[in-house]
Design a protein around this motif. Structure first.
Motif, short mmCIF file in Angstrom:
data_model
loop_
_atom_site.label_atom_id
_atom_site.label_comp_id
_atom_site.label_asym_id
_atom_site.label_seq_id
_atom_site.Cartn_x
_atom_site.Cartn_y
_atom_site.Cartn_z
N GLU A 67 -0.85 19.65 26.85
CA GLU A 67 -1.13 20.38 25.59
C GLU A 67 -1.42 19.33 24.39
OE1 GLU A 67 -1.36 23.36 25.39
OE2 GLU A 67 -0.44 24.14 27.16
N LEU A 68 -1.56 18.06 24.71
CA LEU A 68 -1.86 17.03 23.88
C LEU A 68 -3.10 16.23 24.48
CD1 LEU A 68 1.38 15.46 22.67
CD2 LEU A 68 -0.07 16.94 21.41
N SER A 69 -4.26 16.05 23.81
CA SER A 69 -5.05 15.00 24.02
C SER A 69 -5.16 13.86 22.91
CB SER A 69 -6.59 15.66 23.75
OG SER A 69 -6.60 16.73 24.58
N GLY A 70 -5.94 12.94 23.19
CA GLY A 70 -5.77 11.70 22.45
C GLY A 70 -7.12 10.91 22.25
N ASP A 122 -4.12 -2.45 13.16
CA ASP A 122 -4.67 -3.75 12.80
C ASP A 122 -4.78 -4.43 13.99
OD1 ASP A 122 -5.08 -6.27 11.74
OD2 ASP A 122 -3.69 -5.97 9.94
N ALA A 123 -6.10 -5.12 14.14
CA ALA A 123 -6.44 -5.68 15.40
C ALA A 123 -5.61 -7.31 15.33
CB ALA A 123 -7.94 -6.00 15.46
N GLY A 124 -5.32 -7.67 14.10
CA GLY A 124 -4.91 -8.90 13.76
C GLY A 124 -3.22 -8.97 14.15
N THR A 125 -2.77 -7.87 14.42
CA THR A 125 -1.23 -7.68 14.74
C THR A 125 -0.81 -8.03 16.02
OG1 THR A 125 -0.84 -6.14 12.79
CG2 THR A 125 0.90 -6.15 14.30
N GLN A 126 -0.07 -8.91 16.44
CA GLN A 126 0.52 -9.43 17.69
C GLN A 126 1.76 -8.94 18.17
OE1 GLN A 126 -2.10 -10.74 19.64
NE2 GLN A 126 -3.50 -10.55 17.75
N GLY A 127 1.68 -8.43 19.58
CA GLY A 127 3.19 -8.23 20.19
C GLY A 127 3.76 -6.97 20.08
N ALA A 128 3.04 -5.78 19.60
CA ALA A 128 3.55 -4.58 19.62
C ALA A 128 2.60 -3.67 19.83
CB ALA A 128 4.01 -4.13 18.07
N THR A 129 2.96 -2.25 20.47
CA THR A 129 2.21 -1.38 20.81
C THR A 129 2.24 -0.31 19.77
OG1 THR A 129 4.04 -0.27 22.33
CG2 THR A 129 2.31 -1.72 23.15
N ARG A 130 1.14 0.40 19.31
CA ARG A 130 1.07 1.23 18.47
C ARG A 130 0.52 2.56 18.72
NH1 ARG A 130 1.07 -2.38 13.85
NH2 ARG A 130 2.11 -4.10 14.58
N ARG A 131 1.25 3.90 18.15
CA ARG A 131 0.78 4.88 18.48
C ARG A 131 0.67 5.65 17.25
NH1 ARG A 131 4.03 3.13 22.60
NH2 ARG A 131 3.30 3.45 24.90
N SER A 132 -0.18 6.86 17.15
CA SER A 132 0.05 7.69 16.14
C SER A 132 -0.39 9.19 16.68
CB SER A 132 -1.30 7.29 15.14
OG SER A 132 -1.07 8.20 14.03
N THR A 133 -0.34 10.00 15.79
CA THR A 133 -0.65 11.58 15.80
C THR A 133 -1.38 12.20 14.74
OG1 THR A 133 -0.13 13.53 16.88
CG2 THR A 133 1.54 12.33 15.60
N ARG A 134 -2.42 12.98 15.05
CA ARG A 134 -2.57 13.86 13.99
C ARG A 134 -2.52 15.12 14.43
NH1 ARG A 134 -8.92 12.00 13.93
NH2 ARG A 134 -8.66 9.84 13.15
N PHE A 135 -1.79 16.11 13.62
CA PHE A 135 -1.47 17.53 13.87
C PHE A 135 -1.56 18.53 12.77
CE2 PHE A 135 2.82 15.59 13.65
CZ PHE A 135 3.56 16.53 12.98
N ALA A 158 -0.60 3.69 24.81
CA ALA A 158 -0.65 2.93 23.64
C ALA A 158 -1.96 2.82 23.26
CB ALA A 158 -0.08 1.80 23.68
N GLY A 159 -2.22 2.73 21.80
CA GLY A 159 -3.55 2.70 21.35
C GLY A 159 -4.27 3.89 21.27
N HIS A 160 -3.57 5.05 21.39
CA HIS A 160 -4.13 6.24 20.76
C HIS A 160 -3.55 7.13 19.84
CE1 HIS A 160 -5.72 5.40 25.18
NE2 HIS A 160 -6.35 6.80 25.22
N ILE A 161 -4.45 7.98 19.26
CA ILE A 161 -4.09 9.00 18.19
C ILE A 161 -4.03 10.38 19.03
CG2 ILE A 161 -4.57 10.07 16.13
CD1 ILE A 161 -6.33 7.46 15.57
N ALA A 162 -2.68 10.92 19.06
CA ALA A 162 -2.86 12.19 19.89
C ALA A 162 -2.65 13.36 19.09
CB ALA A 162 -1.21 12.07 20.66
N PHE A 163 -3.25 14.45 19.68
CA PHE A 163 -3.44 15.58 18.78
C PHE A 163 -3.14 16.81 19.70
CE2 PHE A 163 -7.55 14.57 20.43
CZ PHE A 163 -8.12 15.75 20.57
N PRO A 164 -2.66 18.06 19.13
CA PRO A 164 -2.54 19.20 20.15
C PRO A 164 -4.02 19.91 20.47
CG PRO A 164 -2.09 19.76 17.69
CD PRO A 164 -2.31 18.30 17.87
N ASN A 165 -3.70 20.48 21.48
CA ASN A 165 -5.07 21.36 22.33
C ASN A 165 -5.14 22.44 21.65
OD1 ASN A 165 -5.68 18.95 23.54
ND2 ASN A 165 -4.45 19.68 25.36
#
Length: 409
Positions: free
Chosen positions: A349-352, A197-210, A263-270
């Motif tokens: 072994e991971l891209s984003g 969420d672009a309106g959220t301040q002060g935290a770094t965010r990351r995710s993953t699809r696998f 931060a700011g990336h959705i990681a996934f396995p290659n």
């Protein structure tokens, strides 16, 4: 001796992955200094931590000596077993402050916990409804959206209220969020929007699809083991291919994505679709071969049930081959959706995928989905939900069918 007495789930992961060793061990070793710096001595909150992926990630995190780890899960029995398991292993060093909390991460008890605790450094989120079968009817669909989206939105808004706005936040998504064909996949794509969420301040965010986690709780390969133990036929859809990782690999992916990826990336396995997409029917055949059995193919469920003992007597086992015709099913899996681009993130072994797709309608859609959930006097259809999701997940094309997975063995 029961069929399952002979092997453990870990012995079987290679049937689905075709790998005897973890694909991600080298990345973990190469990132050891970074992981030690980011985890050692820190305070961690793990939501949905008693599930297969959450528990596997927890075991990886503990190797880097955090000071405090608080594990939240609404599943009281899995949480109790995780507690017993961790406290019974000689090779695990437990942190000074280790707690297991059987509470709902989106409920008032969680809010009270956040109020009473010093600031967390990392929050890792695994709680989810992850099955396509959860969209079979409107009540189940609304519950899935509540867990996957609305509770997370509420939880994230609590963090700055109680002094946790500096926490780095990681949440697991799914490959089904890329070009979703199911409500479940669309809900996880919406979860990604809420997380970043672009309106959220002060935290770094990351995710993953696998990929699918081989023999994890609730997975189809695990169901193969249950069916064998109970002398019941196996069933697998024809023409459906999936990526698989082992339980250990799932924990290593989340460890790296949460603490070593930018931060700011959705990681996934290659993983290569040409070599790593595995037919589910082939997985069922491999499980049977692991136990020295050959498949006896059936299309009729009742005939397969009747044939168990006779097939076993000749070294075979019933395997029902079903058509790929239930709602939301996708014949293959992918990690990068339309309009997205992949990039290297410093790991072998991971891209984003850099997150850059915040939809302006997100707050209004969240509000409308909450209204659909809460107004029990209102007649709600799947079409009503789909119309809201299309506002923020424009690539959502639901695979419609009169059949759903609960109508199958």
């Amino acid at each position: 001796m029961a069929l399952l007495d002979k092997f453990s789930d870990d012995d079987l992961s290679y049937v689905a992955t075709h790998r005897k060793a973890s694909l991600f061990t080298r990345d973990v070793e190469n990132s050891r200094d970074v992981l030690t710096e980011r985890i050692g001595g820190k305070r961690l909150l793990i939501l949905g931590g008693a599930g297969s992926i959450g528990a596997s990630t927890l075991r990886e995190l503990l190797k880097f000596r955090p000071h405090a780890v608080h594990v939240v899960d609404i599943g009281e029995n899995p949480l109790a077993e995780l507690t017993r398991d961790l406290r019974s292993q000689a090779d695990i060093v437990l942190p000074p402050d280790l707690r297991f909390l059987p509470i709902d991460f989106g409920g008032p008890a969680m809010q009270r916990h956040l109020r009473d605790e010093p600031a967390y450094d990392h929050i890792l989120h695994f709680a989810a409804h992850k099955h396509v079968r959860s969209e079979k009817d409107v009540p189940s669909l609304l519950q899935m959206l509540d867990t996957n989206v609305l509770k997370l939105d509420r939880f994230l808004r609590w963090l700055p209220l109680y002094g946790h706005e500096g926490a780095e936040i990681f949440a697991v998504s799914t490959d089904k969020a890329a070009n979703p064909s199911s409500f479940m996949g669309a809900s996880k794509r919406l979860m990604e929007h809420v997380l970043f969420d672009a309106g959220t301040q002060g935290a770094t965010r990351r995710s993953t699809r696998f990929a699918n986690v081989a023999f994890s709780n609730g997975s189809l390969p695990q169901a193969f083991l249950f069916r064998l133990a109970r002398r019941q036929p196996l069933a697998a859809p024809d023409g459906s291919r999936r990526f698989f990782v082992s339980l250990r690999e799932s924990g290593e992916i989340c460890l790296l994505a949460a603490c070593a990826a930018p931060a700011g990336h959705i990681a996934f396995p290659n993983l290569d679709p040409a070599t790593n997409l595995r037919p589910l029917l082939e997985i069922a055949e491999g499980v049977l071969a692991h136990y020295g059995l050959k498949p006896a193919y059936y299309e009729d469920e009742a005939a397969a049930i009747r044939g168990v003992e006779a097939d076993l007597a000749r070294g075979h086992y019933p395997l029902i081959v079903t058509p790929l015709d239930t709602g939301g099913e996708k014949p293959y899996e992918e990690f990068v959706g339309a309009g997205e681009s992949a990039a290297g993130i410093g790991l072998a072994e991971l891209s984003g995928i850099p997150y850059a797709a915040y939809p302006v309608d997100l707050p209004a859609v969240i509000e409308e989905l909450a209204a659909l959930r809460d107004d029990v006097a209102r007649d709600v259809t799947k079409r009503d939900v789909q119309q809201q999701l299309l506002r923020v997940v424009p690539g959502f094309r639901h695979a419609e069918s009169e059949r759903h997975l609960d109508q199958r063995a």
